[in-house]
Design an enzyme around this catalytic site. Structure first.
Site, short mmCIF file in Angstrom:
data_model
loop_
_atom_site.label_atom_id
_atom_site.label_comp_id
_atom_site.label_asym_id
_atom_site.label_seq_id
_atom_site.Cartn_x
_atom_site.Cartn_y
_atom_site.Cartn_z
N LYS A 53 0.83 -1.58 -0.05
CA LYS A 53 -0.57 0.07 0.20
C LYS A 53 0.62 1.41 0.46
O LYS A 53 0.25 2.55 -0.64
CB LYS A 53 -1.30 0.41 1.49
CG LYS A 53 -2.17 -1.00 1.26
CD LYS A 53 -3.21 -1.33 2.31
CE LYS A 53 -3.54 -2.48 2.62
NZ LYS A 53 -4.36 -2.86 3.87
N GLN A 97 -3.94 -1.68 10.15
CA GLN A 97 -4.03 -3.02 8.89
C GLN A 97 -4.94 -4.13 10.45
O GLN A 97 -4.43 -3.64 11.91
CB GLN A 97 -2.71 -2.87 8.58
CG GLN A 97 -2.40 -4.64 8.15
CD GLN A 97 -3.14 -4.44 6.69
OE1 GLN A 97 -3.32 -3.49 5.93
NE2 GLN A 97 -3.93 -5.63 6.55
N ASP A 120 -10.48 3.69 5.66
CA ASP A 120 -11.29 2.08 5.29
C ASP A 120 -12.88 1.90 5.23
O ASP A 120 -12.57 0.92 5.02
CB ASP A 120 -10.39 0.80 6.20
CG ASP A 120 -9.11 0.19 5.99
OD1 ASP A 120 -8.48 0.44 4.39
OD2 ASP A 120 -8.34 -0.14 7.25
#
Ligand code: NAD
Length: 294
Positions: A53, A97, A120
């Site tokens: 990412k 994450q 997200d």
């Protein structure tokens, strides 16, 4: 024979479009989008995901910050780091994450993220706004699937869409997005799961099937009608002596036989998977331009 939906190519197109926009922002002396990522612990797969990412951010001209914390980081320490990111005006959006080490409450962490920076799309405020069809950060995988349907001009209005799997990150949001009054959208949706009875009877009525249950080659040709659109979200790694790496990736669809009946189908790998990063970048650009919350 089905049209193969090339997620890798679409993801690259989106990345190139964003790179051009970032360059123009830079030329106008405007703010460059800045994504941060928090990684707790040394899980190999998580490190790879976050690393890729960050690398992609750099490739397209975003600024990126990676915050690596040891596995024994306390929940309070992580919440403190989150508070700092919420208050840092230079950071447009950030991700934590998942999964987190077991001693940290994931839901508490997700709810501590400022919804305006929640690229997200996991914060309940963004999930609720999505359900109400208000501007929201959409979760990466469903957002990526919407992009694929859109860019392949697949007609969804009035179609029967069957979603298999009801996880918070894929199946449930996907069913909301396909049902809402929007394009892509406007489907009649059936959300199926492990307690569903007579699944085959339901899938045989589907014009569009979105499969996200994590069982290799679950959807077979006898379960679909001719001309169906099939989106395969599943990724399962299986040991294989036929590949150099020693494993092979399988989707949730028995690809060859279903492709012979389908009008459109996503392959695994190279279908839905590569879209996740494109979604994250699109959300970060929106965050930087304050498109969702003003
Ligand atoms: P999950 O494991 O959280 O949930 C699986 C769902 O499948 C559950 O809702 C369950 O009710 C349903 N299910 C199980 N057995 C069933 C059956 N026999 N019939 C109908 N439904 C059944 O799933 P997840 O996190 O959404 O992941 C699903 C798959 O998608 C996994 O293979 C995962 O690796 C993959 N995935 C891929 C991406 C991507 O970017 N391509 C992103 C997220 C997940």
């Amino acid at each position: 024979m089905a049209t193969i939906i090339d997620g890798k190519a679409i993801s690259e197109d989106i990345q190139n479009e964003i790179a051009i926009e970032v360059q123009s922002l830079a030329e106008q002396g405007r703010k460059i989008p800045h994504l941060a990522a928090i990684l707790v612990g040394n899980d190999g797969a998580s490190e790879t995901y976050v690393g890729s990412k960050v690398k992609t951010c750099e490739k397209i001209g975003f600024l990126s910050t990676l915050i690596k914390l040891p596995a024994e980081t306390s929940e309070n320490e992580l919440l403190f780091r989150i508070k700092n990111l919420n208050e840092d005006d230079d950071i447009d959006g950030y991700i934590v994450q998942l999964p987190l080490p077991k001693h940290i409450n994931e839901q508490k962490v997700i709810e501590a993220i400022d919804p305006r920076k929640d690229v997200d799309g996991f914060h309940p405020q963004n999930v609720g706004r999505m359900a109400l069809n208000l501007p929201a950060y959409l979760p990466a995988t469903p957002y990526g699937i919407i992009q694929l349907l859109d860019r392949y001009n697949i007609v969804t209005e009035g179609k029967h869409c069957v979603v298999i799997g009801r996880s918070n990150i894929v199946g449930s949001p996907m069913s909301l997005l396909m049902a809402r009054n929007s394009n892509p959208g406007n489907c009649t949706v059936t959300l199926t799961h492990s307690k569903t009875k007579n699944l085959k009877e339901i899938t045989l009525q589907a014009d569009i099937i979105i499969v996200a249950l994590g069982k290799p080659e679950f959807l077979t040709a006898d379960m679909v009608k001719d001309g169906v659109v099939v989106i395969d979200v599943g990724i399962t790694r299986m040991p294989s002596d036929k590949t150099k790496s020693g494993y092979k990736l399988f989707g949730d669809v028995k690809y060859d036989e279903v492709a012979a009946k389908a009008s459109f189908i996503t392959p695994v790998p190279g279908g839905v998977g590569p879209m996740t990063i494109a979604s994250l970048l699109m959300n970060t650009l929106k965050a930087s331009k304050k498109e969702i919350y003003g």
